[in-house]
Enzyme design. Structure first.
Site, PDB file in Angstrom:
ATOM      1  N   ARG A  77       0.827  -1.203   0.000  1.00 30.34           N
ATOM      2  CA  ARG A  77       0.000   0.000   0.000  1.00 30.34           C
ATOM      3  C   ARG A  77       0.861   1.253   0.000  1.00 30.34           C
ATOM      4  O   ARG A  77       0.515   2.261  -0.629  1.00 30.34           O
ATOM      5  CB  ARG A  77      -0.959   0.002   1.196  1.00 30.34           C
ATOM      6  N   LYS A 174      -2.392   7.042   1.238  1.00 27.82           N
ATOM      7  CA  LYS A 174      -2.074   7.324   2.645  1.00 27.82           C
ATOM      8  C   LYS A 174      -0.928   8.334   2.676  1.00 27.82           C
ATOM      9  O   LYS A 174       0.237   7.982   2.844  1.00 27.82           O
ATOM     10  CB  LYS A 174      -1.704   6.032   3.371  1.00 27.82           C
ATOM     11  N   GLU A 207     -15.079   7.428   6.061  1.00 25.79           N
ATOM     12  CA  GLU A 207     -14.175   6.800   7.028  1.00 25.79           C
ATOM     13  C   GLU A 207     -13.976   7.729   8.204  1.00 25.79           C
ATOM     14  O   GLU A 207     -14.451   8.871   8.210  1.00 25.79           O
ATOM     15  CB  GLU A 207     -12.835   6.466   6.366  1.00 25.79           C
TER      16      GLU A 207
END
Length: 322
Positions: A77, A174, A207
């Protein structure tokens, strides 16, 4: 105003650093390709675009009993996030993986967390990514926290956030640009709740500040938002796999990723918050209204136990460094 020279610089740093709530065990910087244990020396250049632009990507992994959990999923990721913002570690992904494991071995902490940050690197005070001389890698090994339900067995409280949600192109990477996340966590502290959740203009939940939010629907399915609108949480994805055990036992009727309307939170059998540090937290209140009977539900408790066992026992996902 005094000018600080090289000789007393370190002592000045130590005095300014003060005590830490969380112990910092070890810091690595690719700029000098070495480690420091003194928290006062865990510094990065001010002209690194990470500091004045938030220009970088990161991952945080937990380590238990001398092994790091789900390392490869996190690093994959990290690479996807880096690709989305045009970053690359010059030594390549295998060298990055080796450096993380080396840092953990040197730190020699059986139970900890490790944060890996890939930055644009130092080079100037402008906004252009081309002024940086090359990417930099920073690794911090520090004290890890306990899972949420061990600290709060009564369950969690959740509220709707007023912070504008990130557009998908930013939500799915991220990055170190965490201002929306910071503001969302600030909201939670103002409201005296544990988590906030974003809601998009179409009325679908997104989220939390650092957690994925899902539900056990009225139809008995475990539901998370689609992965093209939120960060693909490594714990969320692993929990969705472990949930197949509950499905085979008949406790669940499936796992799906689809848009979740906010009103479904009021109707859900259970609401779950999922993340690397907290594992699976059962939400017992949303916007001041009880979820279910106001107590942690059976699916949340079962999934929390499954991910905890997986973290401790799944040798395929645990990489030992001690």
């Amino acid at each position: 105003m005094r000018e600080i020279g090289p000789q007393d610089f370190v002592e000045t740093l130590r005095a300014a650093t003060g005590s830490k709530r969380t112990p910092y065990h070890l810091f690595y910087s690719s700029l000098w390709d070495g480690y420091v244990r003194d928290p006062a020396l865990m510094v990065i250049p001010f002209d690194d675009h990470l500091t004045h632009r938030g220009d970088g990507v990161f991952e945080t992994m937990k380590c238990l009993n001398g092994a790091v959990y789900n390392l490869d999923a996190h690093l994959q990721r990290l690479q996807r996030s880096a690709y989305q913002v045009g970053l690359a570690f010059r030594r390549g992904p295998e060298a990055l993986r080796a450096k993380v494991l080396e840092a953990l071995e040197v730190a020699a902490q059986p139970n900890c967390a490790v944060r890996v940050v890939l930055s644009r690197g130092p080079g100037g005070m402008g906004v252009s990514p081309t002024e940086s001389e090359g990417s930099a890698l920073y690794i911090l090994v520090y004290g890890g926290g306990e899972p949420f339900m061990k600290r709060h067995p009564e369950g969690a409280k959740l509220r709707k956030s007023r912070v504008p949600i990130k557009p998908p192109v930013f939500a799915t990477a991220k990055t170190c640009n965490y201002i929306p996340n910071v503001l969302m966590k600030g909201e939670a502290e103002i409201w005296h709740v544990d988590f906030m959740v974003g809601v998009d203009p179409h009325g679908h939940i997104t989220e939390s500040a650092t957690e994925n939010i899902g539900i056990v629907s009225k139809k008995g399915r475990l539901v998370f938002p689609p992965l093209d609108t939120v960060l693909a949480g490594t714990t969320m994805l692993r929990v969705s796999e472990l949930a197949q055990k509950l499905e085979s036992e008949g406790s669940l009727k499936g796992v799906v990723f689809r848009p979740i309307r906010e009103e479904e939170l009021y109707e859900a059998h259970e609401i779950l918050a999922v993340g690397t540090t907290l594992n699976v937290a059962s939400v017992v209140e949303y916007n001041g209204r009880k979820v279910g009977d106001g107590k942690p539900g059976p699916i949340g408790r079962a999934l929390d136990a499954l991910i905890e066992r997986d973290t401790l026992e799944n040798e395929a996902l645990r990489i030992a460094y001690m």
